[in-house]
Design an enzyme around this catalytic site. Structure first.
Site, mmCIF file in Angstrom:
data_model
loop_
_atom_site.group_PDB
_atom_site.id
_atom_site.type_symbol
_atom_site.label_atom_id
_atom_site.label_comp_id
_atom_site.label_asym_id
_atom_site.label_seq_id
_atom_site.Cartn_x
_atom_site.Cartn_y
_atom_site.Cartn_z
ATOM 1 N N ASP A 110 5.308 19.599 21.933
ATOM 2 C CA ASP A 110 6.485 19.896 22.942
ATOM 3 C C ASP A 110 5.827 20.379 24.453
ATOM 4 O OD1 ASP A 110 9.029 20.908 24.155
ATOM 5 O OD2 ASP A 110 9.653 21.185 21.920
ATOM 6 N N ASP A 160 16.448 14.665 22.569
ATOM 7 C CA ASP A 160 17.510 14.791 23.700
ATOM 8 C C ASP A 160 18.143 13.198 23.641
ATOM 9 O OD1 ASP A 160 18.659 14.564 26.252
ATOM 10 O OD2 ASP A 160 17.276 15.471 27.268
#
Length: 254
Positions: A110, A160
């Site tokens: 991440d 996303d």
């Protein structure tokens, strides 16, 4: 990103990392071509606890995706099978999966600094030894730092969705990504995606079904039931409360 109280003063010179022993602000720098990225770095406050975990534990369980070295995931985890998780948010689900299955190593990637610190803190609290936290671009990790057949699985949970049509090219699950990730997965390894964004789920199903390197684990095709090993996250629960439908897709590397 705003400063936590313990790091707010004195002010850092521009470009100096907030946590010198922790994740680098831009680990790959300018060494690789610029491209359309599938992620948007989120700027939010690092709590004192997260900052403490980053300072103390990054050198033990963290790594920067700099693209300049080759990793051996099996060696990193003492010979355990290794699953790559791309995008772990605040890390609660990752820590839970690692605790539930200590026989599998999780290489979790991440770019969200508070999440990195939170996952490190969770891992320490639970006494987990099968989690490593990687900072940077998962594409550079896959392309530059992993060898063919290095991974026993890949997880992409709630990426996303880039809902606006002009941004669809930024979505991670595209044919080009599947071309790359397939080369890094062992035959039989499973790519597991989950999303609560219906149009993205449809795109995922379409491109995965069409890709010659993957086969749907569902005999009749389509979406899969949520497997028991994927925890119901707080984010997912909020979406369900709003009437969102979560789709899981599990495709095996052929």
């Amino acid at each position: 990103m705003s400063e936590s109280r313990e790091t707010a003063s004195p002010r850092r010179p521009k470009g100096e990392p907030r946590f010198p022993e922790g994740p680098a602000p831009d680990p790959a720098g300018s060494h690789f071509e610029r491209r359309i990225r599938s992620f948007q770095p989120r700027r939010s406050r690092v709590t004192p606890g997260q900052g403490d975990a980053l300072r103390r534990l990054w050198g033990v369980w963290g790594l920067d995706i700099d693209g300049r070295r080759t990793l051996d995931p099996a060696e990193m985890f003492g010979g355990l099978p290794v699953v790559l998780e791309i995008g772990f948010g605040m890390g609660e689900a990752t820590a839970q999966m690692a605790a539930d299955d200590p026989s599998t190593g999780i290489l979790a990637v991440d770019v969200h600094t508070p999440g990195q610190g939170n996952l490190l803190a969770l891992a320490e609290k639970a006494g987990l030894t099968n989690v490593r936290v990687a900072n940077g671009d998962a594409i550079i990790l896959l392309r530059e730092m992993l060898t063919p057949d290095a991974l026993d699985g890949v997880r992409v949970y709630f990426p996303d969705p880039w809902p606006k049509k002009r941004h669809h090219k930024r979505r991670l699950i595209q044919p080009e990504f599947l071309d790359l990730v397939a080369t890094r997965m062992k035959p039989g390894a499973v790519l597991h995606c989950a999303t609560d964004w219906e149009p993205y789920a449809e795109q995922m199903l379409e491109v995965l079904t069409a890709h010659p390197g993957f086969a749907n684990t569902e005999p009749g095709g389509g979406y899969a039931p949520r497997p028991a090993f994927r925890p119901l996250t707080r984010f997912e629960g909020q979406g369900l409360d709003k009437g969102h439908v979560v789709h899981d897709l599990l495709f095996r590397r052929v």
